[in-house]
Write an enzyme that holds these catalytic residues in place. Sequence first.
Site, PDB file in Angstrom:
ATOM      1  N   ARG A  31     -11.186  -5.576   2.986  1.00  0.00           N
ATOM      2  CA  ARG A  31     -11.597  -4.909   1.753  1.00  0.00           C
ATOM      3  C   ARG A  31     -10.765  -3.645   1.514  1.00  0.00           C
ATOM      4  NH1 ARG A  31     -15.350  -8.067  -0.047  1.00  0.00           N
ATOM      5  NH2 ARG A  31     -16.590  -9.172   1.524  1.00  0.00           N
ATOM      6  N   ILE A  33      -9.915   0.000   0.634  1.00  0.00           N
ATOM      7  CA  ILE A  33     -10.647   1.224   0.947  1.00  0.00           C
ATOM      8  C   ILE A  33     -11.012   1.990  -0.326  1.00  0.00           C
ATOM      9  CG2 ILE A  33      -8.698   2.842   1.158  1.00  0.00           C
ATOM     10  CD1 ILE A  33      -9.938   3.682   3.876  1.00  0.00           C
ATOM     11  N   ASN A  87       1.690  -5.682  -6.636  1.00  0.00           N
ATOM     12  CA  ASN A  87       2.499  -4.570  -7.118  1.00  0.00           C
ATOM     13  C   ASN A  87       3.783  -4.518  -6.291  1.00  0.00           C
ATOM     14  OD1 ASN A  87       0.542  -3.709  -9.007  1.00  0.00           O
ATOM     15  ND2 ASN A  87      -0.571  -2.615  -7.406  1.00  0.00           N
ATOM     16  N   VAL A  96       1.789   0.983  -0.574  1.00  0.00           N
ATOM     17  CA  VAL A  96       1.880   0.557   0.830  1.00  0.00           C
ATOM     18  C   VAL A  96       2.960  -0.514   0.916  1.00  0.00           C
ATOM     19  CG1 VAL A  96       0.688  -0.483   2.790  1.00  0.00           C
ATOM     20  CG2 VAL A  96      -0.542   1.100   1.281  1.00  0.00           C
ATOM     21  N   HIS A 100       1.273  -7.207  -0.199  1.00  0.00           N
ATOM     22  CA  HIS A 100      -0.133  -7.601  -0.205  1.00  0.00           C
ATOM     23  C   HIS A 100      -0.506  -8.134  -1.567  1.00  0.00           C
ATOM     24  CE1 HIS A 100       0.425  -3.298  -0.991  1.00  0.00           C
ATOM     25  NE2 HIS A 100      -0.519  -3.435  -1.910  1.00  0.00           N
TER      26      HIS A 100
HETATM   27  P1  AMP Z   1      -0.593  -0.891  -3.768  1.00  0.00           P
HETATM   28  O1  AMP Z   1      -0.784   0.356  -4.599  1.00  0.00           O
HETATM   29  O2  AMP Z   1      -0.452  -2.141  -4.564  1.00  0.00           O
HETATM   30  O3  AMP Z   1       0.506  -0.694  -2.740  1.00  0.00           O
HETATM   31  O4  AMP Z   1      -1.961  -1.081  -2.996  1.00  0.00           O
HETATM   32  C1  AMP Z   1      -2.252  -0.461  -1.781  1.00  0.00           C
HETATM   33  C2  AMP Z   1      -3.738  -0.545  -1.617  1.00  0.00           C
HETATM   34  O5  AMP Z   1      -4.050  -0.333  -0.245  1.00  0.00           O
HETATM   35  C3  AMP Z   1      -4.517   0.490  -2.408  1.00  0.00           C
HETATM   36  O6  AMP Z   1      -5.416  -0.187  -3.304  1.00  0.00           O
HETATM   37  C4  AMP Z   1      -5.260   1.278  -1.347  1.00  0.00           C
HETATM   38  O7  AMP Z   1      -6.542   1.656  -1.740  1.00  0.00           O
HETATM   39  C5  AMP Z   1      -5.272   0.316  -0.175  1.00  0.00           C
HETATM   40  N1  AMP Z   1      -5.353   0.895   1.146  1.00  0.00           N
HETATM   41  C6  AMP Z   1      -4.557   1.874   1.665  1.00  0.00           C
HETATM   42  N2  AMP Z   1      -4.905   2.124   2.933  1.00  0.00           N
HETATM   43  C7  AMP Z   1      -5.919   1.279   3.237  1.00  0.00           C
HETATM   44  C8  AMP Z   1      -6.712   1.056   4.404  1.00  0.00           C
HETATM   45  N3  AMP Z   1      -6.516   1.756   5.537  1.00  0.00           N
HETATM   46  N4  AMP Z   1      -7.690   0.111   4.356  1.00  0.00           N
HETATM   47  C9  AMP Z   1      -7.889  -0.584   3.220  1.00  0.00           C
HETATM   48  N5  AMP Z   1      -7.173  -0.430   2.094  1.00  0.00           N
HETATM   49  C10 AMP Z   1      -6.212   0.496   2.098  1.00  0.00           C
END
Ligand code: AMP
Length: 114
Positions: A31, A33, A87, A96, A100
């Site tokens: 999920r 965060i 993205n 990140v 994903h």
């Molecule tokens: P993006 O902006 O497409 O790179 O999405 C990265 C996503 O990772 C964001 O929606 C964040 O909220 C999520 N995220 C970052 N760190 C974590 C974590 N430790 N656990 C769960 N989700 C995370």
Amino acid sequence: MAGTDCIFCKIAAGEVPAAMVHQDGDFVAFRDINPQAPTHVLVIPREHIPTLNDAQDPDLMGRMLLFARGVAEREGLAERGYRLVINTNAQAGQTVFHMHVHVLGGRPMRWPPG
Ligand code: AMP
């Protein structure tokens, strides 16, 4: 780089906690965060692939799509509808750099996305 400074590699390895939804030998679902919808799950490959631009293996990418579909089914979203988002790089808002798939659902979605 892979597995050292990457938060999603650490989640996949069980070194950083996450709310796990489903996993197999190649993919992990957990999920988000900071959820942007009632259901917001991230699907990642265990392999460190920074962005979709770096992906090489069409079989892995195809199976990741079907894995994400399976997550949507498990979350009860298949009939109501859901959205998958990848993205890619800065202008799309990637934060990140371990690729994903966002699985979003549980509310009406607008189009076009912002
Ligand atoms: P993006 O902006 O497409 O790179 O999405 C990265 C996503 O990772 C964001 O929606 C964040 O909220 C999520 N995220 C970052 N760190 C974590 C974590 N430790 N656990 C769960 N989700 C995370």
